[in-house]
Design an enzyme around this catalytic site. Structure first.
Site, PDB file in Angstrom:
ATOM      1  N   ILE A   1       0.851  -1.196   0.000  1.00 12.60           N
ATOM      2  CA  ILE A   1       0.000   0.000   0.000  1.00 12.60           C
ATOM      3  C   ILE A   1       0.884   1.242   0.000  1.00 12.60           C
ATOM      4  O   ILE A   1       1.776   1.376   0.847  1.00 12.60           O
ATOM      5  CB  ILE A   1      -0.951  -0.012   1.211  1.00 12.60           C
ATOM      6  CG1 ILE A   1      -1.893  -1.217   1.075  1.00 12.60           C
ATOM      7  CG2 ILE A   1      -1.744   1.282   1.308  1.00 12.60           C
ATOM      8  CD1 ILE A   1      -2.733  -1.490   2.297  1.00 12.60           C
TER       9      ILE A   1
ATOM     10  N   HIS B   1      -8.178  -4.005  -9.875  1.00  9.49           N
ATOM     11  CA  HIS B   1      -8.565  -4.860  -8.737  1.00  9.49           C
ATOM     12  C   HIS B   1      -9.539  -5.925  -9.231  1.00  9.49           C
ATOM     13  O   HIS B   1     -10.457  -5.614  -9.989  1.00  9.49           O
ATOM     14  CB  HIS B   1      -9.213  -3.988  -7.650  1.00  9.49           C
ATOM     15  CG  HIS B   1      -9.565  -4.778  -6.433  1.00  9.49           C
ATOM     16  ND1 HIS B   1      -8.614  -5.169  -5.516  1.00  9.49           N
ATOM     17  CD2 HIS B   1     -10.748  -5.289  -6.001  1.00  9.49           C
ATOM     18  CE1 HIS B   1      -9.211  -5.883  -4.560  1.00  9.49           C
ATOM     19  NE2 HIS B   1     -10.503  -5.967  -4.845  1.00  9.49           N
TER      20      HIS B   1
HETATM   21  C1  GRF Z   1      -4.608  -9.402 -10.632  1.00  7.42           C
HETATM   22  O1  GRF Z   1      -5.773 -10.170 -10.420  1.00  7.42           O
HETATM   23  C2  GRF Z   1      -4.818  -7.985 -10.172  1.00  7.42           C
HETATM   24  O2  GRF Z   1      -6.108  -7.502 -10.378  1.00  7.42           O
HETATM   25  C3  GRF Z   1      -4.549  -8.095  -8.690  1.00  7.42           C
HETATM   26  O3  GRF Z   1      -3.471  -9.003  -8.596  1.00  7.42           O
HETATM   27  C4  GRF Z   1      -3.479  -9.878  -9.728  1.00  7.42           C
HETATM   28  C5  GRF Z   1      -2.129  -9.746 -10.374  1.00  7.42           C
HETATM   29  O4  GRF Z   1      -1.952 -10.616 -11.440  1.00  7.42           O
HETATM   30  N1  GRF Z   1      -4.331  -6.791  -8.102  1.00  7.42           N
HETATM   31  P1  GRF Z   1      -0.685 -10.459 -12.391  1.00  7.42           P
HETATM   32  O5  GRF Z   1       0.555 -10.428 -11.507  1.00  7.42           O
HETATM   33  O6  GRF Z   1      -0.840  -9.208 -13.184  1.00  7.42           O
HETATM   34  O7  GRF Z   1      -0.714 -11.692 -13.257  1.00  7.42           O
END
Ligand code: GRF
Length: 194
Positions: free
Chosen positions: A97, A114
């Site tokens: 964060i 997200h």
């Molecule tokens: C994704 O689902 C994103 O929305 C979340 O974490 C995951 C990351 O996936 N915040 P990646 O590392 O981009 O494959």
């Protein structure tokens, strides 16, 4: 529409912590003529993040900081952002964060993706919680980042239907596919007001 080439594209940093499928998607998007962004920096909070391999593959400048020491790592990150003239940060699976001080000091735009239909299911383990609650739909959201977790203004969302057979890993897969489309659309919306 303004013709974009490498030099007038928006210099972008992508922050990751893990697999980096969104990072890969954004890099591939950035190569298109119609894309407004150029990825000039990758910041990882995890030296073992798989996504770092894309920095090597595409020869993009990358930095790894231990965000457990937030003050120091954020100050080093801010320096890098300045040095690279970054005006857009895309958080893409970044598991730390950012402090209100960092958000205030960075003068550009910060976006996050997200894996839920915000404002529902902020925080971690979204897919498990969504399934536990027997939701019929889930999805993903691209939003501006402010100092509250997963709470900035929503730019775009994509909805995904949950089937009875879905597990948290099948749902994650389905939603990731939508995330990749949505992040591109949201960036175009922000910069081209589409
Ligand atoms: C994704 O689902 C994103 O929305 C979340 O974490 C995951 C990351 O996936 N915040 P990646 O590392 O981009 O494959």
């Amino acid at each position: 529409m303004v013709k974009l080439n490498g030099s007038n594209k928006i210099k972008t940093a992508v922050f990751i912590s893990g697999t980096g499928s969104n990072l890969k998607n954004l890099i591939q998007f950035s190569f298109l003529n119609k894309s407004p962004i150029k990825i000039s920096l990758i910041v990882s909070s995890n030296k073992r993040a798989k996504g770092l391999s894309f920095a090597d593959k595409y020869k993009i400048n990358r930095k790894i900081y231990d965000f457990n020491n937030k003050k120091k790592s954020e100050s080093l990150t801010l320096k890098q952002l300045k040095m690279n003239n970054i005006s857009l940060i895309c958080l893409a699976g970044f598991m730390k964060i950012l402090s209100p001080n960092f958000i205030k000091k960075f003068k550009g735009i910060i976006l996050n993706i997200h894996p839920s239909l915000l404002p529902k299911y902020k925080g971690l383990n979204t897919h498990t919680r969504v399934l536990q609650n027997k939701e019929k739909y889930s999805g993903c959201t691209v939003h501006y980042v402010n100092s509250k977790l997963d709470s900035g203004k929503i730019i775009l969302q994509a909805k995904v239907k949950i089937s009875k057979k879905d597990t948290s890993s099948s749902l994650k897969k389905k939603i990731l596919k939508q995330e990749h489309l949505l992040y591109r659309k949201a960036i175009k919306k922000v910069f081209f007001s589409l």
